[in-house]
Design a protein around this motif. Structure first.
Motif, PDB file in Angstrom:
ATOM      1  N   ILE A   1     -17.173   9.237 -20.871  1.00  0.00           N
ATOM      2  CA  ILE A   1     -16.199  10.248 -20.096  1.00  0.00           C
ATOM      3  C   ILE A   1     -16.239   9.468 -18.676  1.00  0.00           C
ATOM      4  O   ILE A   1     -15.213   9.166 -18.258  1.00  0.00           O
ATOM      5  N   LYS A   2     -17.256   9.430 -18.026  1.00  0.00           N
ATOM      6  CA  LYS A   2     -17.459   9.144 -16.923  1.00  0.00           C
ATOM      7  C   LYS A   2     -17.010   7.521 -16.634  1.00  0.00           C
ATOM      8  O   LYS A   2     -16.256   7.302 -15.592  1.00  0.00           O
ATOM      9  N   SER A   3     -17.167   6.651 -17.530  1.00  0.00           N
ATOM     10  CA  SER A   3     -16.809   5.419 -17.415  1.00  0.00           C
ATOM     11  C   SER A   3     -15.159   5.267 -17.776  1.00  0.00           C
ATOM     12  O   SER A   3     -14.589   4.398 -16.943  1.00  0.00           O
ATOM     13  N   ASN A   4     -14.528   6.103 -18.434  1.00  0.00           N
ATOM     14  CA  ASN A   4     -13.092   6.067 -18.791  1.00  0.00           C
ATOM     15  C   ASN A   4     -12.507   6.864 -17.272  1.00  0.00           C
ATOM     16  O   ASN A   4     -11.074   6.422 -17.429  1.00  0.00           O
ATOM     17  N   GLU A   5     -13.062   7.805 -16.434  1.00  0.00           N
ATOM     18  CA  GLU A   5     -12.166   8.330 -15.746  1.00  0.00           C
ATOM     19  C   GLU A   5     -11.848   7.254 -14.390  1.00  0.00           C
ATOM     20  O   GLU A   5     -12.600   6.277 -14.181  1.00  0.00           O
ATOM     21  N   GLN A   6     -10.617   7.345 -14.062  1.00  0.00           N
ATOM     22  CA  GLN A   6     -10.235   6.593 -12.730  1.00  0.00           C
ATOM     23  C   GLN A   6     -10.689   7.157 -11.621  1.00  0.00           C
ATOM     24  O   GLN A   6     -10.420   8.248 -11.326  1.00  0.00           O
ATOM     25  N   PRO A   7     -11.078   6.373 -10.550  1.00  0.00           N
ATOM     26  CA  PRO A   7     -11.350   6.973  -9.329  1.00  0.00           C
ATOM     27  C   PRO A   7     -10.365   7.377  -8.592  1.00  0.00           C
ATOM     28  O   PRO A   7      -9.074   6.791  -8.514  1.00  0.00           O
ATOM     29  N   LEU A   8     -10.212   8.417  -7.732  1.00  0.00           N
ATOM     30  CA  LEU A   8      -8.961   9.129  -7.305  1.00  0.00           C
ATOM     31  C   LEU A   8      -8.677   8.165  -5.920  1.00  0.00           C
ATOM     32  O   LEU A   8      -9.723   7.729  -5.324  1.00  0.00           O
ATOM     33  N   PRO A   9      -7.437   7.955  -5.524  1.00  0.00           N
ATOM     34  CA  PRO A   9      -7.066   7.261  -4.501  1.00  0.00           C
ATOM     35  C   PRO A   9      -7.531   7.989  -3.449  1.00  0.00           C
ATOM     36  O   PRO A   9      -7.585   9.239  -3.337  1.00  0.00           O
ATOM     37  N   PRO A  10      -7.536   7.185  -2.116  1.00  0.00           N
ATOM     38  CA  PRO A  10      -8.058   7.814  -0.867  1.00  0.00           C
ATOM     39  C   PRO A  10      -6.959   8.936  -0.532  1.00  0.00           C
ATOM     40  O   PRO A  10      -5.774   8.738  -0.690  1.00  0.00           O
ATOM     41  N   ILE A  11      -7.358   9.804   0.258  1.00  0.00           N
ATOM     42  CA  ILE A  11      -6.419  10.831   0.916  1.00  0.00           C
ATOM     43  C   ILE A  11      -5.431  10.303   1.751  1.00  0.00           C
ATOM     44  O   ILE A  11      -4.443  10.611   1.623  1.00  0.00           O
ATOM     45  N   ALA A  12      -6.027   9.024   2.598  1.00  0.00           N
ATOM     46  CA  ALA A  12      -4.954   8.694   3.433  1.00  0.00           C
ATOM     47  C   ALA A  12      -3.743   7.885   2.683  1.00  0.00           C
ATOM     48  O   ALA A  12      -2.632   7.776   3.049  1.00  0.00           O
ATOM     49  N   GLU A  13      -4.177   7.621   1.299  1.00  0.00           N
ATOM     50  CA  GLU A  13      -3.066   7.173   0.432  1.00  0.00           C
ATOM     51  C   GLU A  13      -2.019   8.312  -0.083  1.00  0.00           C
ATOM     52  O   GLU A  13      -0.856   8.175  -0.443  1.00  0.00           O
ATOM     53  N   LEU A  14      -2.780   9.526  -0.388  1.00  0.00           N
ATOM     54  CA  LEU A  14      -2.033  10.532  -1.087  1.00  0.00           C
ATOM     55  C   LEU A  14      -1.309  11.285  -0.099  1.00  0.00           C
ATOM     56  O   LEU A  14      -0.205  11.853  -0.528  1.00  0.00           O
ATOM     57  N   SER A  15      -1.767  11.586   1.241  1.00  0.00           N
ATOM     58  CA  SER A  15      -0.857  12.402   2.038  1.00  0.00           C
ATOM     59  C   SER A  15       0.439  11.974   2.213  1.00  0.00           C
ATOM     60  O   SER A  15       1.421  12.831   2.075  1.00  0.00           O
ATOM     61  N   PRO A  16       0.679  10.840   2.474  1.00  0.00           N
ATOM     62  CA  PRO A  16       2.223  10.388   2.743  1.00  0.00           C
ATOM     63  C   PRO A  16       2.987  10.455   1.333  1.00  0.00           C
ATOM     64  O   PRO A  16       4.222  10.920   1.659  1.00  0.00           O
ATOM     65  N   LYS A  17       2.443  10.325   0.178  1.00  0.00           N
ATOM     66  CA  LYS A  17       3.177  10.673  -1.130  1.00  0.00           C
ATOM     67  C   LYS A  17       3.504  12.195  -1.144  1.00  0.00           C
ATOM     68  O   LYS A  17       4.654  12.362  -1.514  1.00  0.00           O
ATOM     69  N   VAL A  18       2.524  13.093  -0.845  1.00  0.00           N
ATOM     70  CA  VAL A  18       2.728  14.241  -0.729  1.00  0.00           C
ATOM     71  C   VAL A  18       3.959  14.743   0.336  1.00  0.00           C
ATOM     72  O   VAL A  18       4.749  15.527  -0.309  1.00  0.00           O
ATOM     73  N   LYS A  19       3.628  14.105   1.250  1.00  0.00           N
ATOM     74  CA  LYS A  19       4.873  14.532   2.356  1.00  0.00           C
ATOM     75  C   LYS A  19       6.192  14.126   2.050  1.00  0.00           C
ATOM     76  O   LYS A  19       7.162  14.832   2.159  1.00  0.00           O
ATOM     77  N   GLY A  20       6.461  13.037   1.234  1.00  0.00           N
ATOM     78  CA  GLY A  20       7.717  12.426   1.074  1.00  0.00           C
ATOM     79  C   GLY A  20       8.007  12.972  -0.224  1.00  0.00           C
ATOM     80  O   GLY A  20       9.408  12.892  -0.621  1.00  0.00           O
ATOM     81  N   GLY A  21       7.447  13.652  -1.064  1.00  0.00           N
ATOM     82  CA  GLY A  21       8.016  14.419  -2.274  1.00  0.00           C
ATOM     83  C   GLY A  21       8.608  15.475  -2.177  1.00  0.00           C
ATOM     84  O   GLY A  21       9.239  15.734  -3.429  1.00  0.00           O
ATOM     85  N   ARG A  22       8.938  16.112  -1.184  1.00  0.00           N
ATOM     86  CA  ARG A  22       9.583  17.351  -1.301  1.00  0.00           C
ATOM     87  C   ARG A  22      11.018  17.222  -0.476  1.00  0.00           C
ATOM     88  O   ARG A  22      11.811  18.341  -0.134  1.00  0.00           O
ATOM     89  N   LYS A  23      11.524  16.021  -0.512  1.00  0.00           N
ATOM     90  CA  LYS A  23      12.644  15.907   0.040  1.00  0.00           C
ATOM     91  C   LYS A  23      13.989  15.965  -0.568  1.00  0.00           C
ATOM     92  O   LYS A  23      14.826  15.353  -0.452  1.00  0.00           O
ATOM     93  N   GLY A  24      14.046  16.695  -1.813  1.00  0.00           N
ATOM     94  CA  GLY A  24      15.159  17.278  -2.543  1.00  0.00           C
ATOM     95  C   GLY A  24      15.360  16.139  -3.858  1.00  0.00           C
ATOM     96  O   GLY A  24      15.878  16.738  -4.873  1.00  0.00           O
ATOM     97  N   THR A  25      14.680  15.079  -3.837  1.00  0.00           N
ATOM     98  CA  THR A  25      14.622  14.511  -5.335  1.00  0.00           C
ATOM     99  C   THR A  25      13.738  14.547  -5.987  1.00  0.00           C
ATOM    100  O   THR A  25      12.432  14.578  -5.610  1.00  0.00           O
ATOM    101  N   PRO A  26      13.666  14.641  -7.515  1.00  0.00           N
ATOM    102  CA  PRO A  26      12.659  14.668  -8.434  1.00  0.00           C
ATOM    103  C   PRO A  26      11.806  13.735  -8.115  1.00  0.00           C
ATOM    104  O   PRO A  26      12.119  12.478  -7.834  1.00  0.00           O
TER     105      PRO A  26
END
Length: 150
Positions: free
Chosen positions: A54-79
């Protein structure tokens, strides 16, 4: 002096104790475990192998610095399914509880709705909506709830 009935009781009790043992002694001195007894080593080793797989199959999470802009841009009205995934991944690594409202807004962007008691972040993936509600007390996030809206 023993009475015959006392001797019989002692023999019966002694015999039941001997019969209740989990292994038997053979005449050659070797002992054999019960045939149905589980092998603890094989269970533990198979659990360890499963855990490692299980541990070897898990993908590491992207860094917070990469996730924050995706979250910020994801609520601009488009799915945006990517923003929903980014929010989940971000919250696995970063907890807003105990953070100032300004710090949460800096990380996640402006909320979909805001008032003195809560921040509401709503995301749409095209099929359903996801809402994260951050309860506020004294300018600090005190709790977080998540809801799926179909």
């Amino acid at each position: 002096m023993f009475k015959p009935s006392s001797l019989m009781v002692a023999l019966v009790l002694g015999g039941s104790v001997v019969c209740d043992k989990s292994s038997e002694a053979h005449p050659n001195g070797n002992s054999v475990a019960e045939p149905n007894a589980p092998k603890q080593e094989s269970v533990e080793s198979s659990q360890a192998q499963h855990s490692n797989q299980i541990k070897s199959n898990e993908q590491p999470l992207p860094p917070i610095a990469e996730l924050s802009p995706k979250v910020k841009g994801g609520r601009k009205g488009t799915p945006d399914q990517g923003a929903v995934l980014a929010m989940y991944q971000l919250l696995k690594q970063w907890s807003p509880v105990g953070k100032q409202v300004d710090e949460v807004k800096a990380m996640l962007g402006e909320p979909s709705e805001v008032n003195n008691a809560r921040l509401l972040y709503r995301f749409d993936d095209g099929d359903q909506a996801y809402e994260w509600t951050f309860t506020i007390g004294n300018g600090v996030v005190t709790s977080l709830t998540h809801e799926l809206i179909e």
